[in-house]
Motif scaffolding. Structure first.
Motif, PDB file in Angstrom:
ATOM      1  N   THR A 592       0.833  -1.418  -0.082  1.00  0.00           N
ATOM      2  CA  THR A 592      -0.148  -0.068   0.270  1.00  0.00           C
ATOM      3  C   THR A 592       0.704   1.245  -0.314  1.00  0.00           C
ATOM      4  OG1 THR A 592      -0.244   0.378   2.341  1.00  0.00           O
ATOM      5  CG2 THR A 592      -1.814  -1.496   1.385  1.00  0.00           C
ATOM      6  N   THR A 593       0.125   2.150  -0.722  1.00  0.00           N
ATOM      7  CA  THR A 593       1.264   3.100  -0.544  1.00  0.00           C
ATOM      8  C   THR A 593       0.062   4.970  -0.268  1.00  0.00           C
ATOM      9  OG1 THR A 593       2.650   3.027  -2.725  1.00  0.00           O
ATOM     10  CG2 THR A 593       2.508   5.685  -1.991  1.00  0.00           C
ATOM     11  N   HIS A 594      -0.226   5.157   1.420  1.00  0.00           N
ATOM     12  CA  HIS A 594      -0.722   6.362   1.749  1.00  0.00           C
ATOM     13  C   HIS A 594      -0.359   7.459   0.235  1.00  0.00           C
ATOM     14  CE1 HIS A 594      -2.467   3.688   4.487  1.00  0.00           C
ATOM     15  NE2 HIS A 594      -0.895   2.807   4.199  1.00  0.00           N
ATOM     16  N   GLU A 595      -1.840   8.200   0.084  1.00  0.00           N
ATOM     17  CA  GLU A 595      -1.301   9.887  -0.084  1.00  0.00           C
ATOM     18  C   GLU A 595      -1.269  10.541   1.258  1.00  0.00           C
ATOM     19  OE1 GLU A 595      -5.214  10.354  -2.010  1.00  0.00           O
ATOM     20  OE2 GLU A 595      -4.102   8.543  -3.496  1.00  0.00           O
ATOM     21  N   GLU A 596      -0.510  11.098   1.250  1.00  0.00           N
ATOM     22  CA  GLU A 596      -0.685  12.256   2.437  1.00  0.00           C
ATOM     23  C   GLU A 596      -1.746  13.400   2.204  1.00  0.00           C
ATOM     24  OE1 GLU A 596       1.409  12.427   4.626  1.00  0.00           O
ATOM     25  OE2 GLU A 596       2.842  11.200   4.301  1.00  0.00           O
ATOM     26  N   ARG A 597      -2.565  13.616   3.722  1.00  0.00           N
ATOM     27  CA  ARG A 597      -3.708  14.819   3.358  1.00  0.00           C
ATOM     28  C   ARG A 597      -2.526  16.225   3.509  1.00  0.00           C
ATOM     29  NH1 ARG A 597      -4.493  11.171   7.315  1.00  0.00           N
ATOM     30  NH2 ARG A 597      -3.754  12.412   9.529  1.00  0.00           N
ATOM     31  N   SER A 598      -3.466  17.299   3.357  1.00  0.00           N
ATOM     32  CA  SER A 598      -2.817  18.628   3.084  1.00  0.00           C
ATOM     33  C   SER A 598      -2.328  18.871   5.100  1.00  0.00           C
ATOM     34  CB  SER A 598      -4.363  19.542   2.332  1.00  0.00           C
ATOM     35  OG  SER A 598      -3.299  20.179   2.271  1.00  0.00           O
ATOM     36  N   GLY A 599      -1.000  18.865   4.329  1.00  0.00           N
ATOM     37  CA  GLY A 599      -0.237  19.788   5.435  1.00  0.00           C
ATOM     38  C   GLY A 599      -0.306  18.560   6.176  1.00  0.00           C
ATOM     39  N   GLY A 600      -0.943  17.134   6.484  1.00  0.00           N
ATOM     40  CA  GLY A 600      -0.327  16.266   7.439  1.00  0.00           C
ATOM     41  C   GLY A 600       0.295  16.904   8.726  1.00  0.00           C
ATOM     42  N   TRP A 602      -2.056  16.305  11.735  1.00  0.00           N
ATOM     43  CA  TRP A 602      -2.650  14.999  12.946  1.00  0.00           C
ATOM     44  C   TRP A 602      -2.810  14.176  11.945  1.00  0.00           C
ATOM     45  CZ3 TRP A 602      -2.580  15.969  17.078  1.00  0.00           C
ATOM     46  CH2 TRP A 602      -3.742  15.237  18.329  1.00  0.00           C
ATOM     47  N   PRO A 603      -2.561  13.147  12.500  1.00  0.00           N
ATOM     48  CA  PRO A 603      -2.294  12.060  11.995  1.00  0.00           C
ATOM     49  C   PRO A 603      -3.557  10.909  12.542  1.00  0.00           C
ATOM     50  CG  PRO A 603      -1.158  11.220  14.057  1.00  0.00           C
ATOM     51  CD  PRO A 603      -1.479  13.039  13.856  1.00  0.00           C
ATOM     52  N   GLU A 605      -7.730  10.919  12.107  1.00  0.00           N
ATOM     53  CA  GLU A 605      -9.346  11.201  11.357  1.00  0.00           C
ATOM     54  C   GLU A 605     -10.632  10.611  11.821  1.00  0.00           C
ATOM     55  OE1 GLU A 605      -9.678  13.868   9.700  1.00  0.00           O
ATOM     56  OE2 GLU A 605      -7.918  14.213   8.640  1.00  0.00           O
ATOM     57  N   PRO A 606     -11.965  11.085  11.626  1.00  0.00           N
ATOM     58  CA  PRO A 606     -13.109   9.884  12.352  1.00  0.00           C
ATOM     59  C   PRO A 606     -12.897   9.067  11.109  1.00  0.00           C
ATOM     60  CG  PRO A 606     -13.079  12.751  11.743  1.00  0.00           C
ATOM     61  CD  PRO A 606     -11.363  13.028  11.516  1.00  0.00           C
ATOM     62  N   LEU A 607     -13.494   8.542  11.565  1.00  0.00           N
ATOM     63  CA  LEU A 607     -14.072   7.428  10.450  1.00  0.00           C
ATOM     64  C   LEU A 607     -14.785   7.602   8.845  1.00  0.00           C
ATOM     65  CD1 LEU A 607     -15.123   3.666  12.473  1.00  0.00           C
ATOM     66  CD2 LEU A 607     -12.993   4.094  11.023  1.00  0.00           C
ATOM     67  N   GLY A 608     -13.875   7.289   7.722  1.00  0.00           N
ATOM     68  CA  GLY A 608     -14.629   7.734   6.702  1.00  0.00           C
ATOM     69  C   GLY A 608     -13.799   9.180   6.166  1.00  0.00           C
ATOM     70  N   ARG A 609     -12.509   9.592   6.787  1.00  0.00           N
ATOM     71  CA  ARG A 609     -12.440  10.201   6.529  1.00  0.00           C
ATOM     72  C   ARG A 609     -10.522   9.756   5.540  1.00  0.00           C
ATOM     73  NH1 ARG A 609     -13.435  16.028   9.283  1.00  0.00           N
ATOM     74  NH2 ARG A 609     -11.836  17.212   7.320  1.00  0.00           N
ATOM     75  N   GLN A 610     -10.545   9.033   6.727  1.00  0.00           N
ATOM     76  CA  GLN A 610      -9.246   8.822   6.414  1.00  0.00           C
ATOM     77  C   GLN A 610      -8.763   8.816   4.559  1.00  0.00           C
ATOM     78  OE1 GLN A 610     -11.337   6.707   7.671  1.00  0.00           O
ATOM     79  NE2 GLN A 610     -10.594   6.847   9.896  1.00  0.00           N
ATOM     80  N   ALA A 611      -7.040   8.882   4.997  1.00  0.00           N
ATOM     81  CA  ALA A 611      -6.509   9.401   3.537  1.00  0.00           C
ATOM     82  C   ALA A 611      -6.725   7.966   2.184  1.00  0.00           C
ATOM     83  CB  ALA A 611      -5.196   9.538   3.227  1.00  0.00           C
ATOM     84  N   THR A 612      -6.349   8.534   1.477  1.00  0.00           N
ATOM     85  CA  THR A 612      -6.683   6.476   0.393  1.00  0.00           C
ATOM     86  C   THR A 612      -5.538   6.014   0.311  1.00  0.00           C
ATOM     87  OG1 THR A 612      -6.645   7.966  -1.279  1.00  0.00           O
ATOM     88  CG2 THR A 612      -8.759   7.934  -0.334  1.00  0.00           C
ATOM     89  N   THR A 613      -5.861   4.904  -0.666  1.00  0.00           N
ATOM     90  CA  THR A 613      -4.339   3.962   0.086  1.00  0.00           C
ATOM     91  C   THR A 613      -4.374   3.625  -1.784  1.00  0.00           C
ATOM     92  OG1 THR A 613      -5.250   1.805   0.601  1.00  0.00           O
ATOM     93  CG2 THR A 613      -3.887   4.005   2.260  1.00  0.00           C
ATOM     94  N   ALA A 614      -3.315   3.903  -2.447  1.00  0.00           N
ATOM     95  CA  ALA A 614      -3.340   2.447  -3.366  1.00  0.00           C
ATOM     96  C   ALA A 614      -2.771   1.045  -3.368  1.00  0.00           C
ATOM     97  CB  ALA A 614      -2.199   3.511  -4.727  1.00  0.00           C
ATOM     98  N   VAL A 615      -3.178   0.599  -3.630  1.00  0.00           N
ATOM     99  CA  VAL A 615      -2.488  -1.226  -3.669  1.00  0.00           C
ATOM    100  C   VAL A 615      -2.134  -1.610  -4.836  1.00  0.00           C
ATOM    101  CG1 VAL A 615      -3.723  -3.212  -2.507  1.00  0.00           C
ATOM    102  CG2 VAL A 615      -4.999  -0.734  -1.684  1.00  0.00           C
ATOM    103  N   GLU A 616      -1.049  -2.869  -4.861  1.00  0.00           N
ATOM    104  CA  GLU A 616      -0.615  -2.935  -5.371  1.00  0.00           C
ATOM    105  C   GLU A 616      -0.556  -4.623  -5.372  1.00  0.00           C
ATOM    106  OE1 GLU A 616       4.306  -4.122  -7.458  1.00  0.00           O
ATOM    107  OE2 GLU A 616       3.871  -2.333  -5.815  1.00  0.00           O
ATOM    108  N   ARG A 617      -1.443  -5.648  -5.954  1.00  0.00           N
ATOM    109  CA  ARG A 617      -1.222  -6.931  -5.371  1.00  0.00           C
ATOM    110  C   ARG A 617      -0.081  -7.325  -5.784  1.00  0.00           C
ATOM    111  NH1 ARG A 617      -5.605  -8.219  -2.011  1.00  0.00           N
ATOM    112  NH2 ARG A 617      -7.644  -6.571  -2.845  1.00  0.00           N
ATOM    113  N   ALA A 618       0.332  -8.259  -4.683  1.00  0.00           N
ATOM    114  CA  ALA A 618       1.899  -8.728  -4.749  1.00  0.00           C
ATOM    115  C   ALA A 618       1.952 -10.503  -3.822  1.00  0.00           C
ATOM    116  CB  ALA A 618       3.095  -8.806  -4.683  1.00  0.00           C
ATOM    117  N   GLY A 619       2.992 -10.938  -5.065  1.00  0.00           N
ATOM    118  CA  GLY A 619       3.395 -12.383  -4.010  1.00  0.00           C
ATOM    119  C   GLY A 619       4.215 -11.793  -2.973  1.00  0.00           C
ATOM    120  N   ILE A 620       4.414 -11.632  -2.195  1.00  0.00           N
ATOM    121  CA  ILE A 620       5.200 -11.498  -1.219  1.00  0.00           C
ATOM    122  C   ILE A 620       6.415 -12.408  -0.876  1.00  0.00           C
ATOM    123  CG2 ILE A 620       5.866 -10.262   1.161  1.00  0.00           C
ATOM    124  CD1 ILE A 620       4.497  -9.272  -1.308  1.00  0.00           C
ATOM    125  N   THR A 621       8.182 -12.810  -0.024  1.00  0.00           N
ATOM    126  CA  THR A 621       9.100 -14.074  -0.195  1.00  0.00           C
ATOM    127  C   THR A 621       9.500 -13.230   1.388  1.00  0.00           C
ATOM    128  OG1 THR A 621       9.754 -13.747  -2.509  1.00  0.00           O
ATOM    129  CG2 THR A 621      11.150 -14.890  -0.667  1.00  0.00           C
TER     130      THR A 621
END
Length: 660
Positions: A592-600, A602-603, A605-621
């Motif tokens: 996963t790669t997290h998108e930074e919120r504007s200003g960053g 305060w880490p 947030e209420p549920l439903g307002r978290q930063a979105t993530t980019a997801v890359e499926r993978a086989g992990i060694t």
């Protein structure tokens, strides 16, 4: 407990009573495989590495300075630096017993010649106390480590005697033990050392010499512990187990190495004196520690500040201290409990700790070491300097030496004596507890000889073949430990007639008249499996680990694509782990790669307002935990966060047309 009739003279631990009789270095020889490679590096590289570093940083010179009257200005290292020489000497003695090379005998003689002139006429030997310009003898029992150092000296003397017969080192050790008894016996100083260790040494010397006073002194030290003879300190008296008598304590607590050394000494005393209540107290403490205070790797100690056990279920992976010396001490304790009781569960913990703590400490080349053994490394470590000792026990990479270097020499002596942990005997037969390519030759009751050849690719493969080379012409029992990690899968035992039967965790036995050439096979299910933690270990909720056979596995950033660190990893628990290439395991997951919120700023947030993530499926060694950090700086984790399952589509609540 039954009496043990010793047949081997080369035993690191030689109880005169107990359920099982240990086999010595003259009865068991490791011939190949996982431990053979590590023991070869230990003998050919690590022992010399430790010797050279102690000379380089000036610790060996302390003995010369003491003999020459300049120690008050020239001493180097911590107050316990003497002990590292004694552990090295013990390791060399066991290595001398393992082969015919005169190299280690010469090394022992040379180092003994340096140490001997520093011993006082009454047997006292310590370079940090007792001379002009230094604190008086035994003026700091809390932190001085004087008896701790003498304990390792005595153990080195015992090792030399059993390996080669009494030499000068053994005489030095005997004089030191006599001094301890005269100084701390009845009518003497009514105290104990802040760091237990002298207890095991005195019991082993009593076993070697038959001198009752050494056993009596060890028992006295055990009984004195827990009565507040040591000063209260910042960490409390529990730090050095002086808060409760050994018989009253419910759990191992305080400084992990101290607690485990004391418990080992208490078992030795209990066995030799027939004190079943004392033995039961230590078993109770071991059980609590295993159930509530031990990491998946077998590591013990979750506090960095005081190197201690935490409270029940306080086992944070990223703050695991899990000192290597605590792993060594845990194996020492488990071995003693196994010999006393015959219960395979003690060998189970010893196996886990050997493969995942002791084997993790030294680098592949045997020239650098972990002091602490974290289960989660969040940032890439820096390479420690090669030309100076490291001040940081929790370095992200193995260091060649430490300002406190108790662990390298402790690992060295453990690997040197490792064959003695493989097997035991009793009146009925032979028991195999740890698996390695090995040759075993001993005798049973009545002097009947038995010879076995063990072949296995354990721990990576699960097949263990035991071939009978010599056996008495009467029935006897061959017992093989079925590890606790096989629970939930099926292990199989194949007898010489080819009969194959399932066996449960514990001991699998074959009793018969064996003939030369007979073979017994144990087939253990080493496929990788997901492991979950007790929900009370709240530090790892929402995560899983992978274990394959006795080996714990971990994710390391060098195996992740796209430059990801391990904290980007989520695993798919619905897909079983699979074997990969070269001893690795592959798990399904996502990065996963997290998108930074504007200003960053305060880490949270209420549920439903978290930063979105980019997801890359993978086989992990995943790689065996013991091998991590051999490929340069990396991040690592054992406990892997579980990916949230895909959410079902929102139901379509649009009214369905009726057609009217």
């Amino acid at each position: 407990m039954r009496e043990n009739t010793a047949r081997s003279s080369v035993l690191p631990v030689a109880p005169t009573r107990g359920r099982l009789r240990p086999l010595g270095l003259d009865e068991v020889r490791i011939t190949g495989g996982f431990w053979s490679r590590r023991r070869h590096i230990n003998a050919t590289v690590t022992l010399g590495h430790c010797r050279d570093w102690m000379e380089r940083v000036g610790w060996t010179g302390n003995f010369r300075a003491a003999a020459e009257g300049r120690i008050h200005r020239d001493r180097r290292g911590r107050e316990f630096a003497d002990s590292e020489h004694y552990k090295l000497l013990e390791a060399m003695a066991w290595e001398a017993a393992n082969g015919d090379s005169p190299l280690f005998d010469a090394e022992i003689a040379a180092l003994t010649d340096v140490i001997a002139p520093a011993q006082e006429p009454d047997g006292y030997l310590n370079t940090a106390f007792g001379r002009p310009g230094q604190q008086p003898r035994y003026s700091d029992l809390e932190w001085g480590h004087e008896l701790y150092c003498l304990g390792f000296l005595i153990q080195a003397g015992v090792a030399q005697t059993r390996a080669r017969g009494e030499g000068e080192l053994a005489k030095i050790a005997r004089r030191a033990a006599d001094h301890v008894c005269a100084t701390f016996g009845p009518g003497g100083i009514e105290g104990v050392c802040g760091h237990p260790e002298i207890e095991t040494a005195l019991v082993e010397l009593a076993r070697l010499t038959g001198e009752q006073r050494y056993l009596d002194q060890a028992a006295l030290f055990v009984d004195r512990r827990g009565h507040g003879t040591l000063a209260d300190i910042e960490f409390g008296r529990a730090y050095y187990q002086d808060d409760l008598p050994v018989r009253q304590a419910a759990a191992l607590r305080g400084h992990a190495v101290r607690a485990l050394y004391l418990a080992a000494g208490a078992v030795d005393v209990a066995v030799e004196t027939g004190d079943d209540d004392l033995l039961a107290a230590v078993v109770r403490q071991w059980e609590t520690a295993v159930a509530r205070r031990t990491y998946l790797t077998g590591g013990m100690g979750s506090h960095h500040r005081d190197e201690s056990f935490g409270d029940d279920f306080v086992l944070p992976p990223d703050r695991a201290y899990s000192e290597t010396c605590a792993g060594v001490a845990s194996v020492m304790l488990s071995w003693r409990l196994l010999l006393a009781t015959g219960e395979p569960r003690f060998a189970d913990l010893a196996e886990r700790t050997l493969f995942n703590v002791v084997a993790a400490s030294p680098s592949e080349d045997g020239r650098s070491f972990f002091y602490a053994n974290t289960l989660h490394r969040r940032s890439r470590g820096t390479v420690p300097p090669a030309d100076t000792d490291s001040p940081r026990a929790e370095s992200g990479l193995r260091a060649p030496w430490f300002a406190v270097s108790c662990c390298p020499t402790n690992v060295a002596r453990t690997l040197a004596l490792l064959p003695a942990y493989l097997a035991t005997a009793d009146d009925h037969g032979v028991q195999l507890h740890q698996y390695a390519d090995a040759e075993i030759a001993t005798s049973l009751a009545g002097g009947h000889g038995v010879a076995l050849r063990v072949r296995t690719d354990y721990p990576y493969g699960g097949k263990v073949a035991v071939r009978i080379g010599r056996a008495p012409d009467r029935p006897w029992t061959l017992s093989l430990r079925v590890p606790e990690w096989t629970a939930g899968a099926t292990a199989w035992l194949v007898d010489p007639d080819g009969v194959r039967r399932p066996v449960a965790p514990g001991a699998a036995e074959v009793t018969r008249v064996f003939r030369p050439g007979d073979e017994v096979w144990l087939e253990l299910p080493v496929a990788p499996r997901w492991i979950g933690a007790d929900p009370r270990v709240d530090a790892v909720r929402g995560t899983l680990a992978v274990q394959r056979g006795p080996l714990v596995y971990c994710a390391e950033s060098v195996d992740l694509p796209g430059g990801h660190e391990v904290d980007a990893l989520r695993v798919d628990a619905s897909v079983e782990p699979e074997d990969g290439v070269g001893g690795t395991v592959v798990v399904a997951g996502e990065l996963t790669t997290h998108e930074e919120r504007s200003g960053g700023a305060w880490p949270y947030e209420p549920l439903g307002r978290q930063a979105t993530t980019a997801v890359e499926r993978a086989g992990i060694t995943l790689v065996p935990y013991h091998s991590w950090a051999n490929r340069g700086p990396s991040t690592m984790r054992v406990w892997l966060p579980v990916a949230e399952p895909d959410q079902p589509a929102e139901p379509d609540n649009t009214p369905t047309p009726t057609g009217r």
